[in-house]
Write a protein that holds these residues in place. Sequence first.
Motif, short mmCIF file in Angstrom:
data_model
loop_
_atom_site.label_atom_id
_atom_site.label_comp_id
_atom_site.label_asym_id
_atom_site.label_seq_id
_atom_site.Cartn_x
_atom_site.Cartn_y
_atom_site.Cartn_z
N THR A 473 0.68 3.11 9.20
CA THR A 473 -0.42 2.21 9.54
C THR A 473 -0.88 2.43 10.98
N GLU A 474 0.09 2.60 11.89
CA GLU A 474 -0.22 2.73 13.31
C GLU A 474 -0.94 4.04 13.62
N HIS A 475 -0.58 5.12 12.95
CA HIS A 475 -1.10 6.43 13.32
C HIS A 475 -2.12 7.01 12.33
N TRP A 476 -2.15 6.53 11.09
CA TRP A 476 -3.02 7.17 10.10
C TRP A 476 -4.07 6.24 9.51
N VAL A 497 -5.47 8.95 1.25
CA VAL A 497 -4.06 9.33 1.07
C VAL A 497 -3.11 8.37 1.79
N PRO A 498 -3.31 8.07 3.09
CA PRO A 498 -2.36 7.15 3.75
C PRO A 498 -2.34 5.76 3.14
N MET A 499 -3.47 5.27 2.68
CA MET A 499 -3.48 3.94 2.07
C MET A 499 -2.76 3.96 0.72
N TYR A 503 0.55 1.86 -0.17
CA TYR A 503 0.61 1.02 -1.36
C TYR A 503 1.91 1.24 -2.12
N LEU A 504 2.30 2.50 -2.29
CA LEU A 504 3.54 2.81 -2.98
C LEU A 504 4.75 2.28 -2.23
N LEU A 633 -7.43 3.92 -8.43
CA LEU A 633 -6.65 3.41 -7.31
C LEU A 633 -6.98 4.14 -6.02
N PHE A 634 -7.11 5.46 -6.09
CA PHE A 634 -7.43 6.23 -4.88
C PHE A 634 -8.77 5.82 -4.30
N ILE A 635 -9.73 5.54 -5.15
CA ILE A 635 -11.06 5.16 -4.67
C ILE A 635 -11.08 3.70 -4.21
N GLY A 636 -10.37 2.83 -4.96
CA GLY A 636 -10.47 1.40 -4.72
C GLY A 636 -9.98 0.95 -3.36
N PHE A 637 -8.79 1.39 -2.93
CA PHE A 637 -8.21 0.90 -1.67
C PHE A 637 -9.07 1.22 -0.45
#
Length: 647
Positions: A473-476, A497-499, A503-504, A633-637
Amino acid sequence: MAPSAAAATGGTARPTVSRVSTGSGSGSDDEVVASTTVTTTILSSADAAQRELGEYTAKAGGEKTTTTTVTHVGTKGLSHEVGKGGLVTLRPSQSSRAKRSGRKIRALVSFVPRESAFDRFHPHSSTDPFRGFYVLFWIALFILMLNTSYTSWASTGQVISMTFATLFSRDAWVLLLSDATLCASTFICVPFALVLKRGWVSYWPTLIWAQHAWQAALLFSVIRWTQYRDWPWVQSGFLTLHTLSMMMKIHSYMAVNGAMADNYHRMRRLEVQLEERVAEISDDKDAKLGAGQLVSDSAWAAAVRKALEAEQGEAVEHSKDWSRRDVQRGSNQLRHRTNTAHRRAAVLTDKEKPAATTEASAAGKEAKAGHHDGETTVRDPHPLASHPDSVVAQLARSIEELREELLSAGPNEKGEHVSWPQNVTYANFFDYLCCPTLVYELTYPRVKNIRPSYLLEKALAGVGTFCVIYVITEHWIMPHQPGPDTPIIQTFLQLAVPMMVNYLLIFFVMFECALAFAGEATRFADREFYLDWWNSRSMDEFSRKWNKPVHSFLLRHVYAHSITAGASKKVAMLYTFLLSSLLHELVMAIVSGKIRGYLFALQMAQIPLIAISQIPWVKRNPTVGNMSFWVGLFIGFPMLNIGYILF
């Protein structure tokens, strides 16, 4: 309301049940919906009593008639049945409110000992062909965290920045105190259940509205408090989510105890009517005893004897050869009445009291324990269920059905089934609050011992995973938050990708660390908090699998209750999605400080997507459905993030 009846035999006519409930502080036997007054005209001739109710028209100067007016409260309609000897039985139609509190709804959610899919103690964990990839996943994340920390140290001189930490460290003590106050306020549920236990007020239709009003006031107070404190999105989101979880817990607790309370007091009223009926048909002139005990023990034993004779299909000689053991078994062991020993002791002599009390006590213990055969529990039926008098038999069967509904679904740690209201204690409620479930039951399956090493393992796993989330969260994520001049496609590609990884990891921390830790600390044996949602082929399958505690709550208290209230399955599903979508949007509105409806729209969009997933071609190609699920999921977040920040 219990069955009321009238009978005409020979040249006389008399009501078969002398007591008719007209409602009380504890509520009528069925929940109040409407009132119906039925006037039953009974002729002195036996054949006239066989006619259907309402079709008789008295002839001028004809036979002498006896008119009985019976008022049924809490029913929209009546059904009647003409039995042997001119017995006419009137039964109020059971309302949907009465039906919804049965065991069928409770049975929709069951608790059995089982492990979660990623737990290393799962029976299939050691043979999972993909277990090596799980290890690779964690090693890769660890290397990514080290690389990110080293890069940060080389450029800024800091291994990790504290920018993100300020979002949940500011005003932290007030947040903890607020959360503790929230948890303490939920204990009002116990006095609520005690009021129901004493029968001062019925759950439906009185206290259920007070329950909803209190829950709404609680949620409104938390929202206003978060706005007043002006907390960052992490803190306000945490308190809001925890409040919603507590609201689901207390709603389930109140709903289950409320339904059981109504059934309990209905059973008690039916027991009174049964005793009055037994005293009425008894040949013993002194059968009626009064308020303390409505029927004498000799009259009750005689009624039990008749029921046993009818059940066995043969007459039993009333002589000295009658087995005292069988009489005691029929009149005591099978006499499932509340406080039987106290009622009997009030009318027995000092010489008879010790034996009678011992018999009733032994009968109560055996009735409570039942006969265990593996996982199946067989309980004795009501002793008067086979009585030749149809009114007695019907009342006895109704009492037995209600008694079964008041029992726990499974045994407790001592191997005994708990019966309502034994569960109405502060200790039971505190245990329920700590258990990782949102659905209340009288008993849950438990493991024998708490494993300290397991608790340490889950605690370290949770802390370590949170550190990875923090670094990502801090870096990406935070450096790539969109601005007014930032191209949306660029932000999307940087955050997707980072989100998804976050999530996982958040899923793992919540369901495999926090809930498993709580389950081990409370010895809660059912650890199946999720299913294989990563294999989902549609969003409805995902919603069923990824969060089983919430899904179980919605299934029992929204979907099933909507159906029992008269809604179709499609309408019930719409209600469930609508409530879930509104709550998700509420959380996003508090976190972002905006009411935009983006998440609500995406949630409701699942309904047409579910219809698409039912297309035969899609069902025949599960890989296509699973790919569509992951793409969504990839698009939604990232798109939700962009939408709530920019627009």
